[in-house]
Design an enzyme around this catalytic site. Sequence first.
Site, PDB file in Angstrom:
ATOM      1  CE  LYS A 191      -1.860   2.947   2.583  1.00  0.00           C
ATOM      2  NZ  LYS A 191      -1.832   4.115   1.663  1.00  0.00           N
ATOM      3  CD  GLU A 266      13.214   0.567   9.363  1.00  0.00           C
ATOM      4  OE1 GLU A 266      13.860   1.585   9.672  1.00  0.00           O
ATOM      5  OE2 GLU A 266      13.602  -0.585   9.625  1.00  0.00           O
ATOM      6  CB  CYS A 300      13.401   9.109   7.763  1.00  0.00           C
ATOM      7  SG  CYS A 300      14.445   8.036   6.759  1.00  0.00           S
TER       8      CYS A 300
HETATM    9  P1  NAD Z   1       2.301   8.462   7.388  1.00  0.00           P
HETATM   10  O1  NAD Z   1       2.480   7.716   8.662  1.00  0.00           O
HETATM   11  O2  NAD Z   1       1.328   9.555   7.343  1.00  0.00           O
HETATM   12  O3  NAD Z   1       1.884   7.458   6.218  1.00  0.00           O
HETATM   13  C1  NAD Z   1       2.700   6.356   5.868  1.00  0.00           C
HETATM   14  C2  NAD Z   1       1.835   5.307   5.192  1.00  0.00           C
HETATM   15  O4  NAD Z   1       0.928   4.781   6.160  1.00  0.00           O
HETATM   16  C3  NAD Z   1       0.961   5.842   4.053  1.00  0.00           C
HETATM   17  O5  NAD Z   1       0.897   4.871   3.033  1.00  0.00           O
HETATM   18  C4  NAD Z   1      -0.388   6.005   4.732  1.00  0.00           C
HETATM   19  O6  NAD Z   1      -1.471   5.982   3.839  1.00  0.00           O
HETATM   20  C5  NAD Z   1      -0.385   4.801   5.654  1.00  0.00           C
HETATM   21  N1  NAD Z   1      -1.319   4.865   6.779  1.00  0.00           N
HETATM   22  C6  NAD Z   1      -1.727   5.937   7.476  1.00  0.00           C
HETATM   23  N2  NAD Z   1      -2.611   5.565   8.435  1.00  0.00           N
HETATM   24  C7  NAD Z   1      -2.752   4.228   8.352  1.00  0.00           C
HETATM   25  C8  NAD Z   1      -3.511   3.255   9.060  1.00  0.00           C
HETATM   26  N3  NAD Z   1      -4.322   3.581  10.061  1.00  0.00           N
HETATM   27  N4  NAD Z   1      -3.398   1.950   8.713  1.00  0.00           N
HETATM   28  C9  NAD Z   1      -2.581   1.579   7.703  1.00  0.00           C
HETATM   29  N5  NAD Z   1      -1.847   2.463   6.976  1.00  0.00           N
HETATM   30  C10 NAD Z   1      -1.922   3.771   7.296  1.00  0.00           C
HETATM   31  O7  NAD Z   1       3.754   8.967   6.958  1.00  0.00           O
HETATM   32  P2  NAD Z   1       4.136   9.869   5.693  1.00  0.00           P
HETATM   33  O8  NAD Z   1       3.774  11.275   5.997  1.00  0.00           O
HETATM   34  O9  NAD Z   1       3.638   9.246   4.438  1.00  0.00           O
HETATM   35  O10 NAD Z   1       5.718   9.702   5.670  1.00  0.00           O
HETATM   36  C11 NAD Z   1       6.596  10.532   6.332  1.00  0.00           C
HETATM   37  C12 NAD Z   1       7.157   9.830   7.553  1.00  0.00           C
HETATM   38  O11 NAD Z   1       7.852   8.636   7.165  1.00  0.00           O
HETATM   39  C13 NAD Z   1       8.198  10.671   8.288  1.00  0.00           C
HETATM   40  O12 NAD Z   1       7.978  10.587   9.669  1.00  0.00           O
HETATM   41  C14 NAD Z   1       9.508   9.997   7.910  1.00  0.00           C
HETATM   42  O13 NAD Z   1      10.539  10.208   8.838  1.00  0.00           O
HETATM   43  C15 NAD Z   1       9.107   8.566   7.831  1.00  0.00           C
HETATM   44  N6  NAD Z   1      10.063   7.783   7.055  1.00  0.00           N
HETATM   45  C16 NAD Z   1      10.898   6.912   7.728  1.00  0.00           C
HETATM   46  C17 NAD Z   1      11.856   6.193   7.013  1.00  0.00           C
HETATM   47  C18 NAD Z   1      12.792   5.234   7.725  1.00  0.00           C
HETATM   48  O14 NAD Z   1      13.451   4.452   7.057  1.00  0.00           O
HETATM   49  N7  NAD Z   1      12.871   5.266   9.054  1.00  0.00           N
HETATM   50  C19 NAD Z   1      11.963   6.342   5.627  1.00  0.00           C
HETATM   51  C20 NAD Z   1      11.105   7.227   4.974  1.00  0.00           C
HETATM   52  C21 NAD Z   1      10.159   7.943   5.700  1.00  0.00           C
END
Ligand code: NAD
Length: 494
Positions: A191, A266, A300
Amino acid sequence: MTAALESLMLPKAHTFAVAEHGAFIDGAETGVNEHAIDTLDPATGQVITRVADTDATAVDRAVQSAGKAFEGEWGSMLPARREALLHRLADLIEENAAELAQYDALEGGKPLSYVESVDLPLAVEQFRYYAGWPTKIQGATVPVSTPDTHVYTRKVPLGVVAAITPWNFPLCQAAIKLAPALAAGNTVVLKPSELTSLSSLRLAQLAIEAGLPAGTVNVVTGAGAGTGQALVSHPQVAKISFTGSEATGRHLGASAGRSLKHISLELGGKNPHVIFADADIAKAAAYAATTAYFYSGQVCFSGSRLMVERSAVDEVLAAVREHADALVLGHGLDRATTMGPLSSAAHRDKVERYLETVAGTGGTVAFGGNRTGESGYFLEPTAVLNPSDADPVVAEEIFGPVLVIQPFDSAEELVPRANSGKYGLTAGVWTNDVRKAHTVARQLQAGTVWVNTYADYNAAAPFGGFKASGFGKDCGPEGLEKYLETQTVWMSLA
Ligand code: NAD
């Protein structure tokens, strides 16, 4: 869609980008449903296309299809054949790199040259690295102290993996999840973020072209609360592999606990990037600026909390400002662009709110902080000087082009301050004193510490956070291990 966009894209990529898309289930795309979501070009705010907001019934079909492939052709495929197919998929990503890069540059607003030189090679590297593993996954014989008994372990795949990715590295994150999950013998329902679906959908097509059986890779597009929640709650999903925000990670962690699913998280980071006065200041400052404003700070592992030994602060700030002044803000698909917009209007509003409160806690906006551009969600590269450790600009992940600069006076003072935050994803240390480098590196609570460099990443090197940055490493043998479990077999020889 505008003619301008057409002129910036390969004809094939433009056609795919502006077409409406449904989920990719059992080897083919379904149609768009009535709840389709608009995807926007963050550089213009204009609608690119619509993608299906996949409902629970279609999510179920995707999971069933993945379950069938796991029980069937993919699950029973000989390891050498699995390796060959993963290499073929890597070949196809390379062959279609120019097209794939345009989707992430368009939807994510990322400079195309960076997507081509960073995201695409990293995605290929993941498939190549993990393609080498299927013939090397093995258990062990166990020297138990039981007479006349033979005990051995087997490493077995988990089943259907729900892979959930964020918008900032769409193709790359899909590869980071798919490559090890598939190498271990699992099947996947991916997803992607609702903001950036295109490259994941195209990757699923390439998986079929590479010869992976239908159902091995499915993609369900849609919002987190609906599609994502339906996927992670599905009883046939064995593992949730999540990359995204801390808030969503905490929610999914609790839900996986209740349903006893495997989970790896992550999450975000607020990463201390430390420059001692004895370092190569020019080089350190160049890295500091680059990693702060790379992808508009929406990374991130962004070195977003720059901690500089007091005597070097002025020199570092001047160099960072010079770098920021030279950035060219524009459309991700425009090759002149070196910094794109933020991902959405709501996200830019959130970043701006951090800047509104900074003066009240002793910090100053040294430069930047303003909206720019005639359309889209652009914000100038920004530096905040000397905020207190308790200020939200220091404590929280802003995920924007905002570099926080804080002076320090000694390593003894620095380490507890750098460790005071809730996150523990990455850290950087610049010094020419080897003893200090090793001492501080091992004292920092971060899953990755870079010394006299920053932001290096390779499929062979484990990457993942401590503390609120999550658990479960990507990359390396650890990245494979989290998609396997161990079965122990006891045989009586009596
Ligand atoms: P987000 O948590 O808003 O969304 C991430 C994913 O989760 C999306 O596909 C979203 O649709 C899905 N999602 C949201 N609510 C959900 C639920 N209840 N059930 C299932 N799926 C759900 O994050 P974002 O804004 O898309 O991404 C940015 C974040 O990602 C930042 O905090 C960044 O640091 C982190 N990130 C971490 C890494 C790492 O390797 N540690 C890498 C890239 C990004």
